[in-house]
Design a protein around this motif. Sequence first.
Motif, PDB file in Angstrom:
ATOM      1  N   PHE A  97     -24.896  -7.173  25.930  1.00 26.15           N
ATOM      2  CA  PHE A  97     -25.450  -7.547  24.626  1.00 26.15           C
ATOM      3  C   PHE A  97     -26.961  -7.746  24.722  1.00 26.15           C
ATOM      4  CE2 PHE A  97     -26.963 -10.830  21.746  1.00 26.15           C
ATOM      5  CZ  PHE A  97     -26.552 -10.341  20.508  1.00 26.15           C
ATOM      6  N   LEU A  98     -27.393  -8.513  25.720  1.00 24.06           N
ATOM      7  CA  LEU A  98     -28.825  -8.809  25.866  1.00 24.06           C
ATOM      8  C   LEU A  98     -29.646  -7.546  26.113  1.00 24.06           C
ATOM      9  CD1 LEU A  98     -28.721 -12.120  27.932  1.00 24.06           C
ATOM     10  CD2 LEU A  98     -29.597 -11.824  25.602  1.00 24.06           C
ATOM     11  N   LEU A  99     -29.144  -6.654  26.962  1.00 20.90           N
ATOM     12  CA  LEU A  99     -29.875  -5.410  27.228  1.00 20.90           C
ATOM     13  C   LEU A  99     -30.062  -4.598  25.946  1.00 20.90           C
ATOM     14  CD1 LEU A  99     -28.296  -4.313  30.621  1.00 20.90           C
ATOM     15  CD2 LEU A  99     -30.637  -5.117  30.237  1.00 20.90           C
ATOM     16  N   PHE A 100     -29.001  -4.465  25.188  1.00 14.80           N
ATOM     17  CA  PHE A 100     -29.083  -3.685  23.951  1.00 14.80           C
ATOM     18  C   PHE A 100     -29.907  -4.415  22.894  1.00 14.80           C
ATOM     19  CE2 PHE A 100     -26.392  -0.765  25.801  1.00 14.80           C
ATOM     20  CZ  PHE A 100     -25.985   0.232  24.925  1.00 14.80           C
ATOM     21  N   PHE A 101     -29.630  -5.711  22.711  1.00 13.88           N
ATOM     22  CA  PHE A 101     -30.304  -6.466  21.658  1.00 13.88           C
ATOM     23  C   PHE A 101     -31.803  -6.599  21.908  1.00 13.88           C
ATOM     24  CE2 PHE A 101     -31.742 -10.454  19.698  1.00 13.88           C
ATOM     25  CZ  PHE A 101     -31.460 -10.166  18.372  1.00 13.88           C
ATOM     26  N   LEU A 102     -32.174  -7.037  23.110  1.00 14.37           N
ATOM     27  CA  LEU A 102     -33.589  -7.295  23.383  1.00 14.37           C
ATOM     28  C   LEU A 102     -34.420  -6.014  23.382  1.00 14.37           C
ATOM     29  CD1 LEU A 102     -33.291 -10.085  26.097  1.00 14.37           C
ATOM     30  CD2 LEU A 102     -33.821 -10.350  23.656  1.00 14.37           C
ATOM     31  N   SER A 103     -33.873  -4.924  23.913  1.00 12.17           N
ATOM     32  CA  SER A 103     -34.642  -3.676  23.927  1.00 12.17           C
ATOM     33  C   SER A 103     -34.845  -3.133  22.513  1.00 12.17           C
ATOM     34  CB  SER A 103     -33.999  -2.633  24.830  1.00 12.17           C
ATOM     35  OG  SER A 103     -32.704  -2.321  24.384  1.00 12.17           O
ATOM     36  N   LEU A 104     -33.866  -3.340  21.646  1.00 10.77           N
ATOM     37  CA  LEU A 104     -34.009  -2.864  20.266  1.00 10.77           C
ATOM     38  C   LEU A 104     -34.818  -3.846  19.418  1.00 10.77           C
ATOM     39  CD1 LEU A 104     -33.274  -0.625  18.298  1.00 10.77           C
ATOM     40  CD2 LEU A 104     -31.111  -1.799  17.853  1.00 10.77           C
ATOM     41  N   ARG A 105     -34.537  -5.117  19.541  1.00 15.87           N
ATOM     42  CA  ARG A 105     -35.218  -6.156  18.740  1.00 15.87           C
ATOM     43  C   ARG A 105     -36.725  -6.148  18.985  1.00 15.87           C
ATOM     44  NH1 ARG A 105     -35.527  -9.985  14.677  1.00 15.87           N
ATOM     45  NH2 ARG A 105     -36.053 -12.033  15.475  1.00 15.87           N
ATOM     46  N   LYS A 106     -37.113  -5.871  20.218  1.00 14.58           N
ATOM     47  CA  LYS A 106     -38.538  -5.810  20.567  1.00 14.58           C
ATOM     48  C   LYS A 106     -39.264  -4.783  19.711  1.00 14.58           C
ATOM     49  CE  LYS A 106     -41.406  -4.888  24.610  1.00 14.58           C
ATOM     50  NZ  LYS A 106     -41.384  -4.567  26.032  1.00 14.58           N
ATOM     51  N   ARG A 107     -38.558  -3.740  19.326  1.00 13.57           N
ATOM     52  CA  ARG A 107     -39.178  -2.651  18.570  1.00 13.57           C
ATOM     53  C   ARG A 107     -38.915  -2.712  17.070  1.00 13.57           C
ATOM     54  NH1 ARG A 107     -37.985  -1.866  23.595  1.00 13.57           N
ATOM     55  NH2 ARG A 107     -39.355  -0.623  24.888  1.00 13.57           N
ATOM     56  N   THR A 108     -37.780  -3.305  16.666  1.00 11.31           N
ATOM     57  CA  THR A 108     -37.450  -3.340  15.238  1.00 11.31           C
ATOM     58  C   THR A 108     -38.053  -4.529  14.520  1.00 11.31           C
ATOM     59  OG1 THR A 108     -35.396  -4.565  15.638  1.00 11.31           O
ATOM     60  CG2 THR A 108     -35.240  -2.147  15.522  1.00 11.31           C
ATOM     61  N   GLY A 109     -38.248  -5.622  15.250  1.00  7.93           N
ATOM     62  CA  GLY A 109     -38.700  -6.833  14.581  1.00  7.93           C
ATOM     63  C   GLY A 109     -37.571  -7.391  13.743  1.00  7.93           C
ATOM     64  N   GLY A 110     -37.920  -8.081  12.705  1.00 11.08           N
ATOM     65  CA  GLY A 110     -36.914  -8.689  11.842  1.00 11.08           C
ATOM     66  C   GLY A 110     -37.230 -10.146  11.620  1.00 11.08           C
ATOM     67  N   PHE A 111     -36.247 -10.886  11.121  1.00 13.57           N
ATOM     68  CA  PHE A 111     -36.442 -12.300  10.802  1.00 13.57           C
ATOM     69  C   PHE A 111     -36.904 -13.079  12.021  1.00 13.57           C
ATOM     70  CE2 PHE A 111     -34.794 -16.632  10.831  1.00 13.57           C
ATOM     71  CZ  PHE A 111     -35.433 -17.142   9.716  1.00 13.57           C
ATOM     72  N   HIS A 112     -37.887 -13.969  11.788  1.00 12.10           N
ATOM     73  CA  HIS A 112     -38.370 -14.892  12.823  1.00 12.10           C
ATOM     74  C   HIS A 112     -38.450 -16.284  12.226  1.00 12.10           C
ATOM     75  CE1 HIS A 112     -39.555 -12.241  16.136  1.00 12.10           C
ATOM     76  NE2 HIS A 112     -39.887 -11.373  15.200  1.00 12.10           N
ATOM     77  N   ALA A 113     -37.981 -17.266  12.971  1.00  7.58           N
ATOM     78  CA  ALA A 113     -38.096 -18.660  12.549  1.00  7.58           C
ATOM     79  C   ALA A 113     -39.541 -19.128  12.745  1.00  7.58           C
ATOM     80  CB  ALA A 113     -37.142 -19.532  13.355  1.00  7.58           C
ATOM     81  N   ASP A 114     -39.896 -20.193  12.046  1.00 10.64           N
ATOM     82  CA  ASP A 114     -41.269 -20.692  12.105  1.00 10.64           C
ATOM     83  C   ASP A 114     -41.569 -21.441  13.400  1.00 10.64           C
ATOM     84  OD1 ASP A 114     -41.864 -19.659   9.597  1.00 10.64           O
ATOM     85  OD2 ASP A 114     -41.220 -21.491   8.572  1.00 10.64           O
ATOM     86  N   LYS A 115     -40.595 -22.155  13.921  1.00  9.96           N
ATOM     87  CA  LYS A 115     -40.804 -22.982  15.110  1.00  9.96           C
ATOM     88  C   LYS A 115     -39.799 -22.598  16.191  1.00  9.96           C
ATOM     89  CE  LYS A 115     -42.748 -26.927  12.704  1.00  9.96           C
ATOM     90  NZ  LYS A 115     -43.921 -26.220  12.392  1.00  9.96           N
ATOM     91  N   ALA A 135     -40.458   4.343  18.244  1.00  6.70           N
ATOM     92  CA  ALA A 135     -39.809   3.750  19.413  1.00  6.70           C
ATOM     93  C   ALA A 135     -38.468   3.120  19.041  1.00  6.70           C
ATOM     94  CB  ALA A 135     -40.723   2.702  20.050  1.00  6.70           C
ATOM     95  N   ALA A 136     -38.419   2.424  17.898  1.00  4.20           N
ATOM     96  CA  ALA A 136     -37.167   1.802  17.451  1.00  4.20           C
ATOM     97  C   ALA A 136     -36.099   2.859  17.212  1.00  4.20           C
ATOM     98  CB  ALA A 136     -37.406   0.990  16.179  1.00  4.20           C
ATOM     99  N   ARG A 137     -36.479   3.949  16.587  1.00  4.09           N
ATOM    100  CA  ARG A 137     -35.515   5.024  16.313  1.00  4.09           C
ATOM    101  C   ARG A 137     -35.026   5.677  17.598  1.00  4.09           C
ATOM    102  NH1 ARG A 137     -39.480   6.361  11.507  1.00  4.09           N
ATOM    103  NH2 ARG A 137     -38.427   5.188   9.861  1.00  4.09           N
ATOM    104  N   LEU A 138     -35.913   5.844  18.571  1.00  2.72           N
ATOM    105  CA  LEU A 138     -35.503   6.412  19.856  1.00  2.72           C
ATOM    106  C   LEU A 138     -34.561   5.475  20.617  1.00  2.72           C
ATOM    107  CD1 LEU A 138     -38.816   8.057  21.129  1.00  2.72           C
ATOM    108  CD2 LEU A 138     -36.700   9.222  20.506  1.00  2.72           C
ATOM    109  N   VAL A 139     -34.877   4.185  20.603  1.00  3.87           N
ATOM    110  CA  VAL A 139     -34.041   3.210  21.304  1.00  3.87           C
ATOM    111  C   VAL A 139     -32.656   3.148  20.668  1.00  3.87           C
ATOM    112  CG1 VAL A 139     -33.722   0.749  21.832  1.00  3.87           C
ATOM    113  CG2 VAL A 139     -35.930   1.834  22.231  1.00  3.87           C
ATOM    114  N   VAL A 195     -22.390  -4.837  18.418  1.00  3.02           N
ATOM    115  CA  VAL A 195     -22.813  -6.030  17.688  1.00  3.02           C
ATOM    116  C   VAL A 195     -24.310  -6.284  17.883  1.00  3.02           C
ATOM    117  CG1 VAL A 195     -22.567  -8.549  17.560  1.00  3.02           C
ATOM    118  CG2 VAL A 195     -20.536  -7.084  17.572  1.00  3.02           C
ATOM    119  N   ALA A 196     -24.847  -5.947  19.046  1.00  4.47           N
ATOM    120  CA  ALA A 196     -26.288  -6.095  19.273  1.00  4.47           C
ATOM    121  C   ALA A 196     -27.080  -5.235  18.292  1.00  4.47           C
ATOM    122  CB  ALA A 196     -26.632  -5.715  20.712  1.00  4.47           C
ATOM    123  N   VAL A 197     -26.641  -4.002  18.094  1.00  4.36           N
ATOM    124  CA  VAL A 197     -27.316  -3.095  17.148  1.00  4.36           C
ATOM    125  C   VAL A 197     -27.135  -3.612  15.728  1.00  4.36           C
ATOM    126  CG1 VAL A 197     -27.383  -0.738  16.242  1.00  4.36           C
ATOM    127  CG2 VAL A 197     -27.022  -1.118  18.704  1.00  4.36           C
TER     128      VAL A 197
END
Length: 194
Positions: free
Chosen positions: A60-78, A142-146, A172-174
Amino acid sequence: MIEKMALKIVNQMEKQKIISKSNCEYYEYALIAMVENAITVGTMLLLGMLFGKILQTICFLLFFLSLRKRTGGFHADKFWQCYLGTVITFIVVIQATPRLCGTPAVMYGMLFLAIILIYIMGTINHPNMDMDKSELQESKKAARLVVLMEVMIIAVLVYLKADILYIGYMSVAVILCAILMCLARIIKQEVRVK
């Protein structure tokens, strides 16, 4: 607390002439990010061990972190909000993934929709990133390639009849990356590039 620790370390580095005063802010930011990431990933790995799903957690972490790094998305303030949200979300992932694997058609349908969303959106330009037009285009590519590589891995595993639980955690990571992208867009946490 993390900020205070990072500030002390950076100030000590500057006093010992390891870094220049002009670079202190950069090093402080980088150190805070590294510590926060280590705490978050460490907690997820610990949860994976506690639930007896360490290998699935790593997938999960390998798939999620490699994709999330490129897609971005929701971020909490703190950080504490991000940490708490991540821990709760991952516990939900651990609990929901086996159930989702019980209905592969639903899981693959959600995965297909997530792939389409990621392909269309590419990257969410978060205010903290504030990418210019060329950076955003590169990130989208990069996000599309990943996501393409990750889907190819999932397809090969399905073809080889690998354990559905591993495929589920990868899927589920994707799906989670796509959800976080949609959430950022819905709450208007995106910088539009002109």
